[in-house]
Design a protein around this motif. Structure first.
Motif, short mmCIF file in Angstrom:
data_model
loop_
_atom_site.label_atom_id
_atom_site.label_comp_id
_atom_site.label_asym_id
_atom_site.label_seq_id
_atom_site.Cartn_x
_atom_site.Cartn_y
_atom_site.Cartn_z
N LEU A 1 0.84 -1.19 0.00
CA LEU A 1 0.00 0.00 0.00
C LEU A 1 0.88 1.24 0.00
O LEU A 1 1.97 1.25 0.58
N GLU A 2 0.40 2.29 -0.66
CA GLU A 2 1.16 3.53 -0.66
C GLU A 2 0.25 4.69 -0.27
O GLU A 2 -0.75 4.98 -0.95
N GLY A 3 0.57 5.31 0.85
CA GLY A 3 -0.13 6.50 1.28
C GLY A 3 -1.51 6.23 1.85
O GLY A 3 -1.96 5.09 1.99
N GLN A 4 -2.18 7.32 2.17
CA GLN A 4 -3.52 7.26 2.74
C GLN A 4 -4.56 7.17 1.63
O GLN A 4 -4.24 7.27 0.44
N GLN A 5 -5.81 7.02 2.03
CA GLN A 5 -6.91 6.97 1.09
C GLN A 5 -7.06 8.33 0.40
O GLN A 5 -6.97 9.38 1.02
N ALA A 6 -7.29 8.30 -0.92
CA ALA A 6 -7.46 9.53 -1.69
C ALA A 6 -8.82 10.16 -1.43
O ALA A 6 -9.71 9.55 -0.83
N GLY B 1 -11.78 8.21 -2.36
CA GLY B 1 -11.95 6.94 -1.67
C GLY B 1 -11.06 5.82 -2.19
O GLY B 1 -11.09 4.71 -1.65
N SER B 2 -10.26 6.09 -3.20
CA SER B 2 -9.43 5.04 -3.79
C SER B 2 -8.13 4.86 -3.02
O SER B 2 -7.73 5.70 -2.21
N ARG B 3 -7.47 3.76 -3.30
CA ARG B 3 -6.18 3.41 -2.69
C ARG B 3 -5.16 3.12 -3.79
O ARG B 3 -5.52 2.68 -4.89
N GLN B 4 -3.90 3.35 -3.47
CA GLN B 4 -2.82 3.05 -4.41
C GLN B 4 -2.05 1.81 -3.94
O GLN B 4 -1.68 1.71 -2.77
N VAL B 5 -1.85 0.87 -4.86
CA VAL B 5 -1.06 -0.33 -4.60
C VAL B 5 0.10 -0.35 -5.58
O VAL B 5 -0.11 -0.25 -6.80
N GLU C 1 1.06 0.38 8.26
CA GLU C 1 0.82 1.38 9.32
C GLU C 1 0.77 2.79 8.74
O GLU C 1 -0.02 3.63 9.20
N GLU C 2 1.59 3.05 7.72
CA GLU C 2 1.56 4.37 7.08
C GLU C 2 0.21 4.61 6.39
O GLU C 2 -0.24 5.74 6.23
#
Length: 479
Positions: A125-130, A133-137, A293-294
């Motif tokens: 995972l990279e970073g917090q939720q945009a 609502g999307s996530r970056q993998v 955790e990030e």
């Protein structure tokens, strides 16, 4: 279209992929070893395949004379007591690996046929939720190249790996973990198994049956400390009777190679020696180095991912399933967690995970199958239940098959007679536990179980007999 990225292709991952694709989502599975995960490639499928060979050996050795079976060969009379049946471990392990790969390929075909994409690599995972609502993998391939995926939901199903003792590092030749035993070409003459949990007990029993002289090192008072105490006592008695050296209250401190042998030093200073050593001292979740955790994913002190009853983590849009959650290290539970995650996120009807309906099995000989509330729950006052235990020695089919060890035990609520748990210790207990699992899952009563027809003679007849005894007894009983 809803975009779902699943990191890990074990039972939690691939079952989730099937559900997600069937419900119309765009699913990508990121996996670095092959679909099926450790369960298929290095754990359940390989170990149970090895155990299947050991089971045939045990059945023959323990009952062929009683059943009147004669094996004619040219062994001199003075050596007739020697073992008649042997095993080619190299051939057994080649079959183990072949079946595991075939199962992995079948799973991959099913997932791709359902419409999911399979990517080879490691995901994080990279970073917090945009804001949307999307996530970056980020997926890192074996050659170091990276690809970024955008997901509306992410499922973490990365499993675990064998725990290691600092002074007992596996070398893959003489000191082994449970993923390395399938590389052996010859049967260990003297195998030391460190750890008496499910994995240790299963391998100790299997190699004993295959012909190794086994020493089982247990740091606890008994084998299988987490299982039903009556069941564990039966298994330990069987192990000792078959010649296994079971060392209770003996904690291993180190293991080292000494020429072609291995010396294991215990915490009290004793040293035991064998030709090989199998370390079966638990597992560690694969949660490190993934940016969890990030990204707001809460981890427990043991490194497991915290989840609720519908597989959600503490991070919005991120779910988790399987051994990495530390719930139950069972393929069936991982698969259910993965399916529940997809049902929940995609808005389908879903029931929260209920661990008191989970059936599990220890693939020793005899097998130990359990479901629902346990003897420890009853003894500890967690639940008020009546208990009846019936030895298989009384069962006519068991007598015909030469089965001496085992029992059926059922727990029911006083007054209503609703079945809340059970234990079966028997050959193929994994099959016999199913009617008790159905009873637990559907709140059936002992009266209903007792009134259902069973085949005569059959081992399942003991389940009905225990139910009949519970139906007629008004106070807590132990038979």
């Amino acid at each position: 279209m809803t975009r779902i990225v699943i990191i890990g292709g074990g039972p939690g991952g691939y079952e989730a992929a099937l559900v997600g694709a069937q419900l119309g989502a765009e699913v990508t599975v990121v996996d670095c070893d092959g679909l099926g995960g450790a369960s298929v490639l290095t754990d359940c499928v390989p170990s149970k395949t090895l155990i299947a060979t050991a089971e045939v050996m045990t059945n023959f050795d323990s009952s062929h004379e009683e059943l009147g079976i004669i094996v004619a060969d040219d062994t001199p009379h003075i050596e007739q007591a020697a073992r008649i049946v042997g095993v080619d471990l190299g051939k057994v392990n080649r079959r183990v690996k072949r079946l595991a790969l075939a199962q992995s390929h079948d799973i991959t075909a099913s997932v791709t046929r359902a419409g999911a994409r399979v990517m080879r690599g490691r995901g994080r995972l990279e970073g917090q939720q945009a804001m949307d609502g999307s996530r970056q993998v980020v997926v890192t391939a074996a050659d170091g190249s990276e690809e970024r995926l955008t997901a509306d939901a992410v499922l973490l199903a990365t499993g675990g790996h064998p725990r290691e003792i600092p002074d007992a590092q596996p070398d893959g030749e003489r000191i082994l973990n449970w993923t390395q035993v399938y590389d052996l070409h010859e049967l260990p003459d003297e195998l030391i198994v460190v750890g008496s949990g499910v994995t240790g007990a299963e391998f100790a029993g299997a190699y004993q049956a295959l012909g190794s002289r086994v020493t089982l090192v247990s740091s606890r008072d008994r084998v299988l400390p987490g299982e039903d105490p009556d069941a564990a006592a039966v298994l330990e008695d069987v192990f000792r009777r078959r010649g296994m050296n079971v060392m209770a209250r003996s904690r291993a401190q180190s293991a080292k190679r000494v020429g072609d042998r291995v010396e294991v030093t215990l915490a009290d200073g004793r040293v035991i020696s064998g030709t090989h050593c199998l370390m079966a001292v638990g597992a560690i979740p694969n949660s490190a180095g993934m940016g969890l955790e990030e990204a707001g994913v809460k981890l427990t002190e043991s490194g497991h991912i915290w989840t609720d009853k519908v597989s959600r983590t503490s991070a919005p849009g991120v779910y988790a399933a399987g051994d990495v959650t530390g719930v139950f290290a069972l393929a069936s539970v991982a698969a259910m967690q993965g399916r529940i995650a997809m049902y929940h996120f995609l808005g389908d009807a879903v029931a929260p995970l209920n661990l008191k309906t989970v059936s599990s099995n220890v693939f020793t000989d005899p097998e130990i199958a359990t479901v629902g509330y346990s003897q420890a729950d009853v003894d500890g006052g967690v639940i008020d239940a009546r208990v009846v235990k019936l030895p298989l020695l009384r069962n006519p089919r068991a007598k015909m098959q030469g089965i001496r060890d085992g029992f059926v035990k059922i727990f029911c609520r006083p007054g209503t007679g609703i079945v809340v748990g059970g234990v079966v210790v028997a050959p193929r207990a994994s099959e016999l536990i199913h009617p008790i699992s159905i009873a637990v899952d559907n709140n059936l009563t002992v009266e209903q179980i007792a009134n259902a027809f069973t085949v005569y003679p059959s081992l399942s007849g003991s389940i009905a007999e225990v139910a009949r005894q519970l139906h007629t007894r008004k106070t807590t009983s132990l038979a």
